[in-house]
Write a protein that holds these residues in place. Structure first.
Motif: not given
Length: 190
Positions: A49-51, A60-63, A125, A184, A186
């Motif tokens: 799901t998160f990268n 680039s971010k994940w949240d 995030g 989580y 990433i």
């Protein structure tokens, strides 16, 4: 007549059925209750799901949107604490791997009550840069195929803490309604 006698016998049998133990209702309001942080969006959360991009750590971010669920509409919620570790899957012997480091804490005061559910919500995030800084690595030590793992702990106002270590599978499973993995992943991509 036959039915009258049969009815009297059945009524007599039913009346004689008693228990030596009184039936007591469970008072669900006196049971100990904890809390969890539901992942509202994206749903469900999986390992892919998160990268974050190794080539763009700043951009680039994940949240995700999280919802703090406790009895009394989330009023028992105090904070959501994160630790992060880095898993080096690309260097020889994982030489750049880093054990858990304190990362972020989200206080309940940063959350706002959702009009529909009544529970406090917040989008949480980080950027790729924040992750790399938290584990103390240089950009060239992070490559496509590596990953960051964020473990979370929900803290209640009475000091009790809930994490993946003390939460049941029904709450922590990503595909269930609760969707509260307390974890989580990433992935680092190009």
């Amino acid at each position: 007549m036959k039915y009258r006698i049969l009815s009297i016998i059945i009524l007599g049998l039913l009346a004689s059925c008693t228990s030596d133990y009184p039936v007591e209702r469970i008072d669900e309001f006196t049971l100990a209750q904890g809390g969890y942080l539901r992942t509202v969006l994206p749903y469900p959360v999986g390992n892919a799901t998160f990268n974050v991009k190794a080539s763009d750590l700043n951009g680039s971010k994940w949240d995700f949107l999280g919802e703090a669920v406790t009895p009394n509409g989330g009023d028992n919620f105090a904070s959501y604490e994160w630790v992060v570790r880095f898993v080096d899957a690309t260097a020889a012997n994982g030489s750049n791997s880093v054990a858990n480091k304190a990362f972020k804490t989200y206080q309940a005061s940063a959350f706002t009550k959702d009009a529909q559910t009544g529970y406090p919500r917040l989008t949480m995030g980080s950027t790729g840069r924040e992750l790399v800084t938290a584990v103390g690595l240089q950009d060239n030590q992070v490559a496509n195929g590596d990953r960051f793992e964020v473990s979370a702990t929900m803290v209640l106002k009475d000091g009790r803490k809930f994490s993946a270590a003390n939460t049941g599978a029904n709450i922590a499973s990503n595909g269930n309604f609760y969707s509260s993995p307390f974890f989580y992943r990433i992935n680092v991509v190009q």
